[in-house]
Design a protein around this motif. Structure first.
Motif, short mmCIF file in Angstrom:
data_model
loop_
_atom_site.label_atom_id
_atom_site.label_comp_id
_atom_site.label_asym_id
_atom_site.label_seq_id
_atom_site.Cartn_x
_atom_site.Cartn_y
_atom_site.Cartn_z
N SER A 82 -4.27 33.51 -7.03
CA SER A 82 -4.58 34.79 -7.78
C SER A 82 -5.98 34.99 -7.04
O SER A 82 -6.83 34.39 -6.59
N LEU B 30 2.55 47.50 -1.15
CA LEU B 30 2.06 46.56 -1.23
C LEU B 30 2.62 45.30 -0.27
O LEU B 30 3.53 45.60 0.19
N TRP C 78 1.77 41.55 1.55
CA TRP C 78 1.50 40.23 1.36
C TRP C 78 2.16 39.27 2.65
O TRP C 78 3.03 39.55 2.97
N ILE D 212 1.41 40.87 -9.30
CA ILE D 212 0.50 42.02 -9.33
C ILE D 212 0.36 42.90 -10.76
O ILE D 212 1.04 42.57 -11.88
N TYR E 283 1.01 41.04 -15.86
CA TYR E 283 1.52 40.36 -14.01
C TYR E 283 2.88 41.47 -14.11
O TYR E 283 3.55 41.45 -15.42
N VAL F 139 -2.86 40.41 -7.19
CA VAL F 139 -1.84 39.94 -6.79
C VAL F 139 -2.27 37.82 -6.63
O VAL F 139 -2.93 37.45 -6.50
N TRP G 74 -2.73 39.84 0.81
CA TRP G 74 -2.39 40.74 0.67
C TRP G 74 -3.41 41.95 1.20
O TRP G 74 -4.13 42.48 1.01
#
Length: 380
Positions: free
Chosen positions: A122, A140, A142, A162, A169, A209, A227
């Motif tokens: 994270s 987003l 990643w 996220i 989350y 994230v 990300w």
């Protein structure tokens, strides 16, 4: 462990699956027709848990475009960093995080900034949307490398978590074709999802994230991951601007030395200002020749560079912008393989211009190119 081959290769180590978490509602705008014309892959088509197919190469196509008063902001961070060097002759991990060093020279391990025992990686970054703005689009992105000291299962490429500042989350599932290329010693991917409702509700703040599918360990090609959240907003107090977001996945290197992406339909006024940003993977610091330039109509190409990104080493594992480094946790100057940079392109804009062409050159090391976004002043 023997290196797997093809898109159907699967590893033995998996991520912690938080299936009980609520999924973000996704309603992404589709790519233009050009985006659906992906190149064929040699291996059978793989499908991610998000339900999206994978392709080893995805041509760049426009994801979002708008003309209104406002702009584009972004938040970004890496998901993995070094723990110790593999050789006594190289720099220490502490030195590499703040200076020179490449991921293949280190044992790499997950960044984990939260206090949740159910997540293994994270990281955080602050999204700064100007006050009294309306979010018009948020996406987003990643990605990372699945193969190093361990092999991560590609089935988990299309899922991340996220949380906005102070929030819980939420699970995000990819809503578009996932890039996944297993070649040259790496097993790299990029996924993305429209999270406009979440960002519109939460606004500015520190976003976390987690659970990006990236491998820890060491290999000759290294391991990397991170990300980027790209957000377009409308604000009546700001100049009228042309906003554009493009994405895809192109591996630049020996086989493909350059990539050009053109943004058209511009109406550039005199004295126009602009910015452009990109996301790339496995750009090693110190590898020379990787460069980015932008050319307006028939003008001379303008090289993108600043104090953090040398003109001949732009893909150098940095997360920076025209105002300098963005606020993030952790804030390593050297991300060891993840670039999310924004540059001033005002000097490249010419009055009356209608087109910008961005050129990405591979140099000696190569990298994966995933995202391009730009804002330029415009007129009706």
């Amino acid at each position: 462990m023997p290196r797997p081959t093809g898109l159907t290769a699967r590893g033995v180590l998996g991520a912690v699956l938080l299936l009980a978490l609520p999924a973000v509602t996704l309603s992404a705008q589709p790519h233009s027709a050009a985006a659906s014309q992906t190149s064929p892959v040699s291996a059978p088509m793989a499908v991610d848990v998000s339900g999206q197919p994978e392709s080893e190469r995805i041509p760049f196509a426009q994801r979002y475009q708008a003309v209104h008063h406002g702009g584009i902001v972004r938040a970004a961070n890496s998901s993995i960093t070094c723990t110790s060097p593999t050789s006594t002759s190289g720099p220490s991990c502490t030195s590499a995080r703040s200076g020179d060093g490449v991921n293949s020279d280190f044992e790499m391990y997950y960044i984990d900034q939260d206090d949740d025992p159910n997540t293994y990686n994270s990281s955080r970054a602050r999204l700064a949307i100007p006050g009294n703005s309306t979010v018009t689009y948020a996406r987003l992105y990643w990605g990372g490398n699945l193969l190093a000291g361990e092999q991560k299962p590609p089935e988990d490429n299309g899922r991340v978590l996220i949380a906005e500042q102070g929030g819980q989350y939420q699970q995000v599932l990819a809503d578009t074709r996932i890039a996944h290329r297993d070649a040259d010693g790496a097993d790299a991917f990029q996924a993305s999802a429209d999270i406009t409702p979440l960002v519109r509700r939460a606004g500015s703040g520190l976003y976390t994230v987690a659970q990006i599918n990236v491998a820890m360990g060491n290999s000759t090609v290294g391991t990397w991951g991170g990300w980027t959240l790209v957000v377009a907003y409308e604000n009546s107090t700001e100049p009228l601007r042309h906003l554009s977001l493009w994405d895809g996945f192109e591996a630049l290197g020996t086989d493909r030395e350059s990539q050009e992406i053109s943004l058209s339909g511009l109406r550039v006024p005199a004295g126009a200002k602009g910015r452009a940003g990109f996301v790339s993977y496995d750009g090693d610091r110190g590898e020379k020749g990787d460069a980015v330039s932008v050319r307006a109509d028939g003008a001379t190409a303008f090289g993108l560079t600043d104090t953090a990104n040398p003109a001949t080493d732009v893909m150098n594992s940095t997360i920076t912008g025209p105002e300098g480094a963005i606020s993030r946790q952790p804030a390593h100057a050297n991300t060891l393989g993840y670039d999310s940079d924004v540059f001033d392109i005002g000097p490249a804009l010419t009055a009356g211009g209608t087109r910008l062409t961005f050129r990405f050159d591979a140099g000696t090391g190569g990298y994966g190119l995933g995202v391009l976004f730009a804002q330029t002043d415009t007129r009706r």
